[in-house]
Design a protein around this motif. Structure first.
Motif, PDB file in Angstrom:
ATOM      1  N   ASP A 176      59.186  34.351 118.960  1.00 13.16           N
ATOM      2  CA  ASP A 176      59.189  33.149 118.127  1.00 13.16           C
ATOM      3  C   ASP A 176      57.901  32.355 118.317  1.00 13.16           C
ATOM      4  O   ASP A 176      57.302  31.862 117.361  1.00 13.16           O
ATOM      5  CB  ASP A 176      60.387  32.264 118.469  1.00 13.16           C
ATOM      6  CG  ASP A 176      61.689  32.772 117.858  1.00 13.16           C
ATOM      7  OD1 ASP A 176      61.623  33.665 116.992  1.00 13.16           O
ATOM      8  OD2 ASP A 176      62.752  32.272 118.250  1.00 13.16           O
ATOM      9  N   GLN A 177      57.471  32.240 119.567  1.00 17.75           N
ATOM     10  CA  GLN A 177      56.253  31.488 119.860  1.00 17.75           C
ATOM     11  C   GLN A 177      55.020  32.177 119.264  1.00 17.75           C
ATOM     12  O   GLN A 177      54.120  31.517 118.736  1.00 17.75           O
ATOM     13  CB  GLN A 177      56.099  31.325 121.373  1.00 17.75           C
ATOM     14  CG  GLN A 177      57.174  30.453 122.003  1.00 17.75           C
ATOM     15  CD  GLN A 177      57.125  30.462 123.517  1.00 17.75           C
ATOM     16  OE1 GLN A 177      56.218  31.033 124.115  1.00 17.75           O
ATOM     17  NE2 GLN A 177      58.102  29.834 124.144  1.00 17.75           N
ATOM     18  N   TYR A 193      54.998  34.153 116.625  1.00 18.96           N
ATOM     19  CA  TYR A 193      55.051  33.975 115.179  1.00 18.96           C
ATOM     20  C   TYR A 193      54.609  32.568 114.791  1.00 18.96           C
ATOM     21  O   TYR A 193      53.922  32.383 113.773  1.00 18.96           O
ATOM     22  CB  TYR A 193      56.465  34.253 114.658  1.00 18.96           C
ATOM     23  CG  TYR A 193      56.683  35.699 114.270  1.00 18.96           C
ATOM     24  CD1 TYR A 193      56.597  36.097 112.942  1.00 18.96           C
ATOM     25  CD2 TYR A 193      56.970  36.669 115.225  1.00 18.96           C
ATOM     26  CE1 TYR A 193      56.785  37.423 112.572  1.00 18.96           C
ATOM     27  CE2 TYR A 193      57.165  37.991 114.870  1.00 18.96           C
ATOM     28  CZ  TYR A 193      57.071  38.367 113.543  1.00 18.96           C
ATOM     29  OH  TYR A 193      57.239  39.684 113.183  1.00 18.96           O
ATOM     30  N   ASP A 194      54.975  31.577 115.570  1.00 22.04           N
ATOM     31  CA  ASP A 194      54.536  30.208 115.294  1.00 22.04           C
ATOM     32  C   ASP A 194      53.014  30.091 115.387  1.00 22.04           C
ATOM     33  O   ASP A 194      52.383  29.395 114.585  1.00 22.04           O
ATOM     34  CB  ASP A 194      55.191  29.224 116.265  1.00 22.04           C
ATOM     35  CG  ASP A 194      56.685  29.041 116.006  1.00 22.04           C
ATOM     36  OD1 ASP A 194      57.138  29.432 114.906  1.00 22.04           O
ATOM     37  OD2 ASP A 194      57.390  28.525 116.892  1.00 22.04           O
ATOM     38  N   ARG A 210      50.946  32.548 114.871  1.00 22.87           N
ATOM     39  CA  ARG A 210      50.448  33.237 113.670  1.00 22.87           C
ATOM     40  C   ARG A 210      50.364  32.279 112.492  1.00 22.87           C
ATOM     41  O   ARG A 210      49.387  32.282 111.733  1.00 22.87           O
ATOM     42  CB  ARG A 210      51.406  34.365 113.276  1.00 22.87           C
ATOM     43  CG  ARG A 210      51.144  35.711 113.879  1.00 22.87           C
ATOM     44  CD  ARG A 210      52.025  36.731 113.193  1.00 22.87           C
ATOM     45  NE  ARG A 210      51.613  36.979 111.822  1.00 22.87           N
ATOM     46  CZ  ARG A 210      52.386  37.556 110.901  1.00 22.87           C
ATOM     47  NH1 ARG A 210      53.623  37.921 111.203  1.00 22.87           N
ATOM     48  NH2 ARG A 210      51.933  37.762 109.693  1.00 22.87           N
ATOM     49  N   VAL A 211      51.396  31.471 112.324  1.00 23.23           N
ATOM     50  CA  VAL A 211      51.427  30.523 111.213  1.00 23.23           C
ATOM     51  C   VAL A 211      50.233  29.579 111.284  1.00 23.23           C
ATOM     52  O   VAL A 211      49.554  29.334 110.273  1.00 23.23           O
ATOM     53  CB  VAL A 211      52.743  29.725 111.207  1.00 23.23           C
ATOM     54  CG1 VAL A 211      52.665  28.563 110.213  1.00 23.23           C
ATOM     55  CG2 VAL A 211      53.920  30.631 110.860  1.00 23.23           C
ATOM     56  N   LEU A 212      49.955  29.059 112.479  1.00 23.42           N
ATOM     57  CA  LEU A 212      48.835  28.134 112.636  1.00 23.42           C
ATOM     58  C   LEU A 212      47.507  28.795 112.258  1.00 23.42           C
ATOM     59  O   LEU A 212      46.691  28.226 111.528  1.00 23.42           O
ATOM     60  CB  LEU A 212      48.769  27.619 114.076  1.00 23.42           C
ATOM     61  CG  LEU A 212      49.906  26.702 114.531  1.00 23.42           C
ATOM     62  CD1 LEU A 212      49.750  26.372 116.010  1.00 23.42           C
ATOM     63  CD2 LEU A 212      49.937  25.427 113.702  1.00 23.42           C
ATOM     64  N   LYS A 257      53.704  30.493 104.813  1.00 22.34           N
ATOM     65  CA  LYS A 257      54.674  30.049 105.826  1.00 22.34           C
ATOM     66  C   LYS A 257      56.042  30.667 105.571  1.00 22.34           C
ATOM     67  O   LYS A 257      56.713  31.140 106.502  1.00 22.34           O
ATOM     68  CB  LYS A 257      54.776  28.520 105.819  1.00 22.34           C
ATOM     69  CG  LYS A 257      53.625  27.800 106.481  1.00 22.34           C
ATOM     70  CD  LYS A 257      53.872  26.298 106.482  1.00 22.34           C
ATOM     71  CE  LYS A 257      52.773  25.549 107.227  1.00 22.34           C
ATOM     72  NZ  LYS A 257      53.008  24.075 107.212  1.00 22.34           N
ATOM     73  N   GLU A 260      57.952  33.214 108.059  1.00 23.31           N
ATOM     74  CA  GLU A 260      59.256  32.766 108.551  1.00 23.31           C
ATOM     75  C   GLU A 260      60.339  33.779 108.210  1.00 23.31           C
ATOM     76  O   GLU A 260      61.217  34.056 109.038  1.00 23.31           O
ATOM     77  CB  GLU A 260      59.600  31.411 107.934  1.00 23.31           C
ATOM     78  CG  GLU A 260      60.921  30.818 108.417  1.00 23.31           C
ATOM     79  CD  GLU A 260      60.938  30.502 109.909  1.00 23.31           C
ATOM     80  OE1 GLU A 260      62.039  30.488 110.502  1.00 23.31           O
ATOM     81  OE2 GLU A 260      59.857  30.282 110.482  1.00 23.31           O
ATOM     82  N   LYS A 269      60.058  36.557 110.601  1.00 22.71           N
ATOM     83  CA  LYS A 269      60.548  36.162 111.924  1.00 22.71           C
ATOM     84  C   LYS A 269      62.074  36.197 111.975  1.00 22.71           C
ATOM     85  O   LYS A 269      62.666  36.637 112.973  1.00 22.71           O
ATOM     86  CB  LYS A 269      60.043  34.760 112.277  1.00 22.71           C
ATOM     87  CG  LYS A 269      60.400  34.332 113.686  1.00 22.71           C
ATOM     88  CD  LYS A 269      59.702  33.034 114.075  1.00 22.71           C
ATOM     89  CE  LYS A 269      60.319  31.831 113.434  1.00 22.71           C
ATOM     90  NZ  LYS A 269      59.787  30.561 113.994  1.00 22.71           N
TER      91      LYS A 269
END
Length: 245
Positions: free
Chosen positions: A92-93, A95-96, A98-100, A211, A215, A218
């Motif tokens: 999860d971290q 993937y977060d 990656r979003v940034l 996003k 998501e 994920k």
């Protein structure tokens, strides 16, 4: 199925001519993990791999230690090695993060004057449904290339290094996202919408679409079970059996 039998699922990676024995062993063992011949949680000894990887114990140990440092393996004194079990909190971290990185890249690309990469990506993703690749092993590589291209096009090499590291670390679960036809089709549709938004310089829309795309991926990862991993291993073995490999 024994480890040597499971290794029959391998899709060999290219290795540089000047690579050391430790480098070759490193690539080989990592591919065993990515091709599900070694599943998360699997335990093995160095002796199990010596004949399979075809190197002596010293370069083999160097390769294993490198994979340990990268988080792919764990070592247990006197009881051997283990492929690192799935940790969804860590995923999860990642993937977060990656979003940034990717949303920042998309915003930069919407403002860029020279964007030759758009044509290349469009040739892959803006195709008619009948022309789409539906084989998971090919689509997952195209998907990685798509997301890497977005970051690479910014020209920020440090950002690309971080993104490449994330890509490596989530590959084992990300590949399973492309074992379902519906997910392959969704990937084509979502990538196409993202590219169209970038081409129109609609930064807010492109970021929103990206996003949602990540998501969704994920959330799919959260559904991965050990049984799915075993099924993926069997499918890979069946494909190679049919091909006579």
């Amino acid at each position: 199925m024994t480890l040597p039998e499971r290794a029959g699922t391998l899709a060999t990676l290219p290795i540089g001519a000047g690579a050391s024995l430790a480098d070759r062993a490193y690539v080989h063992i990592k591919q065993l993990i990515f091709d599900f011949a070694l599943l998360p949680g699997d335990r093995f000894s160095e002796g199990d791999l010596v004949g399979l990887v075809q190197v002596s114990r010293t370069p083999l140990r160097q390769a294993l230690q490198r994979l340990q440092r990268e988080g792919f393996l764990q070592v247990f004194p006197k009881s051997g090695w283990q492929v690192t079990p799935l940790d969804f909190e860590v995923f999860d971290q990642l993937y977060d993060l990656r979003v940034l990185l990717e949303t920042h890249a998309v915003m930069r690309l919407c403002e860029a004057e020279d964007r030759p990469y758009l044509t290349e990506l469009a040739e892959v993703w803006l195709v008619k449904p009948a022309e789409r690749l539906m084989v998971g092993g090919a689509v997952d590589q195209l998907d990685e290339a798509f997301h890497s291209a977005l970051v690479h096009a910014t020209g920020n090499q440090e950002m690309l290094k971080v993104h490449s590291d994330i890509t490596e670390r989530i590959r084992i679960i990300r590949r399973l996202d492309f074992t379902k036809v519906a997910r392959v089709e969704a990937t084509y549709d979502e990538h196409a919408r993202i590219l169209r938004a970038i081409s129109r310089r609609k930064a807010d829309e492109a970021v929103r679409l990206l996003k949602a795309h990540i998501e969704h991926s994920k959330l799919e990862v959260r559904h991965i079970t050990l049984d799915m991993l075993y099924q993926a291993r069997q499918r890979a073995a069946d494909v190679r059996s049919v091909a006579g490999l």
